[in-house]
Design a protein around this motif. Structure first.
Motif, mmCIF file in Angstrom:
data_model
loop_
_atom_site.group_PDB
_atom_site.id
_atom_site.type_symbol
_atom_site.label_atom_id
_atom_site.label_comp_id
_atom_site.label_asym_id
_atom_site.label_seq_id
_atom_site.Cartn_x
_atom_site.Cartn_y
_atom_site.Cartn_z
ATOM 1 N N SER A 152 7.641 -8.785 0.020
ATOM 2 C CA SER A 152 8.361 -8.137 1.101
ATOM 3 C C SER A 152 8.128 -8.922 2.389
ATOM 4 O O SER A 152 6.983 -9.161 2.776
ATOM 5 C CB SER A 152 7.871 -6.701 1.276
ATOM 6 N N SER A 153 9.210 -9.336 3.021
ATOM 7 C CA SER A 153 9.092 -10.041 4.293
ATOM 8 C C SER A 153 9.176 -9.024 5.417
ATOM 9 O O SER A 153 10.255 -8.668 5.880
ATOM 10 C CB SER A 153 10.208 -11.076 4.430
ATOM 11 N N GLY A 154 8.043 -8.550 5.842
ATOM 12 C CA GLY A 154 7.983 -7.555 6.908
ATOM 13 C C GLY A 154 7.863 -8.214 8.271
ATOM 14 O O GLY A 154 7.861 -9.442 8.396
ATOM 15 N N PRO A 155 7.763 -7.400 9.310
ATOM 16 C CA PRO A 155 7.687 -7.937 10.658
ATOM 17 C C PRO A 155 6.405 -8.733 10.917
ATOM 18 O O PRO A 155 6.382 -9.600 11.789
ATOM 19 C CB PRO A 155 7.740 -6.703 11.556
ATOM 20 N N GLU A 156 5.346 -8.492 10.198
ATOM 21 C CA GLU A 156 4.090 -9.222 10.415
ATOM 22 C C GLU A 156 3.785 -10.145 9.241
ATOM 23 O O GLU A 156 2.643 -10.307 8.848
ATOM 24 C CB GLU A 156 2.939 -8.239 10.621
ATOM 25 N N GLY A 157 4.764 -10.734 8.631
ATOM 26 C CA GLY A 157 4.552 -11.655 7.526
ATOM 27 C C GLY A 157 4.859 -10.991 6.189
ATOM 28 O O GLY A 157 5.363 -9.870 6.126
ATOM 29 N N LYS A 158 4.533 -11.725 5.133
ATOM 30 C CA LYS A 158 4.860 -11.230 3.792
ATOM 31 C C LYS A 158 3.818 -10.234 3.306
ATOM 32 O O LYS A 158 2.633 -10.379 3.560
ATOM 33 C CB LYS A 158 4.919 -12.389 2.802
ATOM 34 N N VAL A 159 4.322 -9.243 2.578
ATOM 35 C CA VAL A 159 3.467 -8.288 1.884
ATOM 36 C C VAL A 159 3.839 -8.395 0.417
ATOM 37 O O VAL A 159 5.008 -8.316 0.060
ATOM 38 C CB VAL A 159 3.692 -6.850 2.413
ATOM 39 N N ARG A 160 2.836 -8.607 -0.416
ATOM 40 C CA ARG A 160 3.096 -8.816 -1.837
ATOM 41 C C ARG A 160 2.388 -7.738 -2.644
ATOM 42 O O ARG A 160 1.247 -7.393 -2.383
ATOM 43 C CB ARG A 160 2.583 -10.189 -2.253
ATOM 44 N N GLY A 161 3.091 -7.221 -3.687
ATOM 45 C CA GLY A 161 2.477 -6.240 -4.563
ATOM 46 C C GLY A 161 3.515 -5.388 -5.260
ATOM 47 O O GLY A 161 4.722 -5.618 -5.146
ATOM 48 N N THR A 162 3.042 -4.377 -5.988
ATOM 49 C CA THR A 162 3.948 -3.438 -6.646
ATOM 50 C C THR A 162 4.536 -2.529 -5.578
ATOM 51 O O THR A 162 4.008 -2.471 -4.451
ATOM 52 C CB THR A 162 3.185 -2.598 -7.684
ATOM 53 N N PRO A 163 5.610 -1.819 -5.854
ATOM 54 C CA PRO A 163 6.190 -0.940 -4.834
ATOM 55 C C PRO A 163 5.179 0.032 -4.232
ATOM 56 O O PRO A 163 5.154 0.228 -3.020
ATOM 57 C CB PRO A 163 7.302 -0.212 -5.587
ATOM 58 N N GLN A 164 4.305 0.598 -5.051
ATOM 59 C CA GLN A 164 3.328 1.547 -4.523
ATOM 60 C C GLN A 164 2.347 0.849 -3.584
ATOM 61 O O GLN A 164 2.001 1.384 -2.529
ATOM 62 C CB GLN A 164 2.577 2.237 -5.670
ATOM 63 N N GLN A 165 1.915 -0.357 -3.927
ATOM 64 C CA GLN A 165 1.001 -1.094 -3.064
ATOM 65 C C GLN A 165 1.669 -1.454 -1.745
ATOM 66 O O GLN A 165 1.046 -1.371 -0.680
ATOM 67 C CB GLN A 165 0.513 -2.357 -3.772
ATOM 68 N N ILE A 166 2.941 -1.845 -1.796
ATOM 69 C CA ILE A 166 3.678 -2.197 -0.576
ATOM 70 C C ILE A 166 3.849 -0.958 0.297
ATOM 71 O O ILE A 166 3.684 -1.025 1.527
ATOM 72 C CB ILE A 166 5.026 -2.852 -0.932
ATOM 73 N N ILE A 167 4.165 0.179 -0.316
ATOM 74 C CA ILE A 167 4.309 1.426 0.448
ATOM 75 C C ILE A 167 2.987 1.753 1.157
ATOM 76 O O ILE A 167 2.971 2.066 2.356
ATOM 77 C CB ILE A 167 4.719 2.591 -0.484
ATOM 78 N N ASP A 168 1.884 1.654 0.444
ATOM 79 C CA ASP A 168 0.583 1.944 1.040
ATOM 80 C C ASP A 168 0.279 0.999 2.200
ATOM 81 O O ASP A 168 -0.224 1.422 3.253
ATOM 82 C CB ASP A 168 -0.522 1.848 -0.018
ATOM 83 N N LYS A 169 0.590 -0.277 2.011
ATOM 84 C CA LYS A 169 0.319 -1.267 3.062
ATOM 85 C C LYS A 169 1.155 -0.978 4.309
ATOM 86 O O LYS A 169 0.640 -1.002 5.440
ATOM 87 C CB LYS A 169 0.614 -2.675 2.528
#
Length: 188
Positions: free
Chosen positions: A30-47
């Motif tokens: 996931s390319s978010g506003p503060e860089g990439k976030v990588r993981g399963t959907p649940q991990q990305i949601i938590d992050k």
């Protein structure tokens, strides 16, 4: 004209959209506003929810809302995948129930036929008409003849042992002289 790299990237993205597969355990970037976030959907949601909480604590409402929207996107993605999995599970359970019901009805029908045959005195007869073992030579059944399928011949009489190359008369003379037929003769 397209380059091969862009074509292969398009094929990969099309494959992912057409085949949902196991989205719950799939790893996303996931390319978010503060860089990439990588993981399963649940991990990305938590992050993203953690990042939103941190942004709200630091009085950055815009960044907090942005992180919440990212988290909401992956929440929708995850809930849709879970609904699809639940629908597939229910469909397979329904198919299993229908198959089991059909098998049960078939078993009951077979048992009913057997009991009616037994009542009629035909209980000893098999359900299938007997077939003869003889094969007509005129018909071409498409089967290949194997040595096992050929009728067995009666065993032949055992053979007598072969006699040596010398004639019978020389054998008799040698035996009467007390020698053996295979003994070497004296040189003359």
């Amino acid at each position: 004209m397209r380059s091969p790299k862009s074509r292969s990237r398009n094929n990969k993205s099309n494959r992912n959209r057409n085949n949902p597969g196991n989205i719950i355990n799939r790893v996303y970037d996931s390319s978010g506003p503060e860089g990439k976030v990588r993981g399963t959907p649940q991990q990305i949601i938590d992050k993203y929810t953690q990042l939103a909480r941190d942004a709200f604590l630091s009085n950055d409402r815009v960044a907090g809302e942005n992180f919440q929207q990212h988290a909401e996107h992956y929440t929708r993605l995850l809930s849709e995948a879970q609904r699809e999995m639940e629908a597939r599970r229910q469909q397979s359970e329904q198919q299993n129930r229908e198959r089991q019901q059909r098998e049960k009805e078939e078993r009951e029908a077979r048992a009913e036929r057997k009991s009616s045959q037994a009542a009629a005195g035909e209980g000893d007869q098999p359900d299938i008409a007997p077939q003869s073992d003889a094969v007509d030579d005129d018909t071409d059944s498409g089967l290949v003849e194997t040595p096992e399928s050929k009728p067995k011949k009666a065993p032949a009489r055992p053979r007598k042992p072969r006699k040596s190359a010398k004639s019978d008369t020389s054998d008799n003379e040698a035996n009467s002289a007390g020698g053996t037929p295979d003994a070497p003769e004296a040189a003359e």
